[in-house]
Design a protein around this motif. Structure first.
Motif, PDB file in Angstrom:
ATOM      1  N   GLU A  82      28.776  28.758 -47.782  1.00 56.69           N
ATOM      2  CA  GLU A  82      29.435  29.238 -49.006  1.00 56.69           C
ATOM      3  C   GLU A  82      30.547  29.808 -48.837  1.00 56.69           C
ATOM      4  O   GLU A  82      31.753  30.119 -49.942  1.00 56.69           O
ATOM      5  CB  GLU A  82      28.291  30.203 -49.747  1.00 56.69           C
ATOM      6  N   ARG A 139      31.818  30.059 -56.452  1.00 56.91           N
ATOM      7  CA  ARG A 139      30.746  30.257 -55.892  1.00 56.91           C
ATOM      8  C   ARG A 139      29.680  30.837 -57.316  1.00 56.91           C
ATOM      9  O   ARG A 139      28.690  30.086 -57.302  1.00 56.91           O
ATOM     10  CB  ARG A 139      30.627  31.613 -55.307  1.00 56.91           C
ATOM     11  N   TRP A 140      31.379  31.065 -58.500  1.00 60.81           N
ATOM     12  CA  TRP A 140      29.892  31.381 -59.766  1.00 60.81           C
ATOM     13  C   TRP A 140      29.072  29.750 -60.153  1.00 60.81           C
ATOM     14  O   TRP A 140      28.096  29.546 -60.790  1.00 60.81           O
ATOM     15  CB  TRP A 140      31.138  31.816 -61.127  1.00 60.81           C
ATOM     16  N   ARG A 142      28.839  27.151 -58.612  1.00 61.99           N
ATOM     17  CA  ARG A 142      27.243  26.829 -57.383  1.00 61.99           C
ATOM     18  C   ARG A 142      26.196  27.483 -58.274  1.00 61.99           C
ATOM     19  O   ARG A 142      25.619  26.726 -58.582  1.00 61.99           O
ATOM     20  CB  ARG A 142      27.833  26.928 -56.361  1.00 61.99           C
ATOM     21  N   GLU A 143      26.541  28.706 -58.075  1.00 62.38           N
ATOM     22  CA  GLU A 143      25.326  29.537 -58.708  1.00 62.38           C
ATOM     23  C   GLU A 143      24.869  29.497 -59.858  1.00 62.38           C
ATOM     24  O   GLU A 143      23.855  29.186 -60.265  1.00 62.38           O
ATOM     25  CB  GLU A 143      25.650  31.436 -58.443  1.00 62.38           C
ATOM     26  N   LYS A 146      22.706  26.268 -59.922  1.00 61.41           N
ATOM     27  CA  LYS A 146      21.323  26.742 -59.406  1.00 61.41           C
ATOM     28  C   LYS A 146      20.731  26.972 -59.552  1.00 61.41           C
ATOM     29  O   LYS A 146      19.161  27.288 -60.303  1.00 61.41           O
ATOM     30  CB  LYS A 146      21.650  27.126 -57.996  1.00 61.41           C
ATOM     31  N   ASN A 147      21.316  28.394 -60.387  1.00 61.55           N
ATOM     32  CA  ASN A 147      20.269  29.441 -61.791  1.00 61.55           C
ATOM     33  C   ASN A 147      19.108  28.014 -63.257  1.00 61.55           C
ATOM     34  O   ASN A 147      18.704  28.300 -63.993  1.00 61.55           O
ATOM     35  CB  ASN A 147      20.742  29.721 -62.071  1.00 61.55           C
ATOM     36  N   GLN A 152      19.300  22.496 -54.033  1.00 58.06           N
ATOM     37  CA  GLN A 152      20.447  22.915 -53.701  1.00 58.06           C
ATOM     38  C   GLN A 152      20.296  21.435 -52.602  1.00 58.06           C
ATOM     39  O   GLN A 152      22.322  21.790 -52.353  1.00 58.06           O
ATOM     40  CB  GLN A 152      19.979  23.941 -52.376  1.00 58.06           C
TER      41      GLN A 152
END
Length: 208
Positions: A82, A139-140, A142-143, A146-147, A152
């Motif tokens: 990350e 990163r926002w 990517r999260e 995932k959310n 992953q």
């Protein structure tokens, strides 16, 4: 040296741990930027310390403790990935943090109206808006995936493919390029350590 430490499973475990630690050291030493090196040093050293703890404590290691150390190594590897992606993404020039924050809020509202099974196609679209593109690749983004139920592995594969910037031979690039291989090596070490534990417990004296 104890009999268990002269066994083939233990020798293979020790060899694989040494080799993986050497690879991690090589990746870190490839970085010439002291600021970036500082960011990556902690997670990469955490990988090394977890793996060393497995070998150094193999005589007393429980399976629960082994899993804890493997989880620590994998989490540290994930964090290094990350951080590396954050390093490799170019922040759009000429935009204030408030501009990015506003665009992220607008983007969040728009994405929330899209069915989850269509989200990946939105992320794959190369936006002409540099701020939106930056947010989706950050990163926002990517999260967010995932959310919304993407594994992953799916997110990792997507961002490996998505990256348009040549990773090069710097540490961050090497981590991105070698992530799957490093993760696989941790898995091999986990399996070898389990073999050693079985061999150790089988060869212990039994009282009847």
């Amino acid at each position: 040296m104890s009999t268990r430490k002269s066994s083939a499973p233990y020798k293979n475990l020790s060899k694989d741990v040494r080799e993986l630690i050497a690879r991690v050291d090589t990746i870190l030493q490839a970085e010439t930027d002291s600021s970036i090196k500082s960011q990556l040093r902690s997670p990469l050293h955490s990988i090394e310390s977890a793996l060393k703890a497995i070998v150094n404590n193999i005589d007393s290691l429980t399976e629960k403790k082994l899993q804890s150390l493997i989880t620590k190594a994998r989490s540290a590897l994930e964090e290094s990935l990350e951080i590396s992606r954050d390093i490799l993404i170019d922040e759009p020039p000429g935009y204030k943090p408030s501009d990015i924050k506003q665009k992220r809020e607008e983007l969040n509202e728009r994405l929330n109206r899209i069915q989850d099974d269509h989200l990946m196609s939105v992320f794959e679209f190369s936006s002409n808006d540099p701020v939106e593109k930056y947010i989706l690749e950050s990163r926002w983004g990517r999260e967010y995936l995932k959310n919304h139920g993407f594994s992953q592995m799916q997110v990792n594969s997507h961002y490996m493919y998505l990256s348009e910037k040549s990773a090069g031979e710097v540490s961050a690039g090497l981590i991105v390029q070698n992530y799957d291989s490093l993760d696989n090596s941790i898995g091999i070490i986990e399996n070898l350590a389990k073999e050693v534990l079985k061999y150790r417990d089988y060869s212990l004296p039994h009282n009847f």
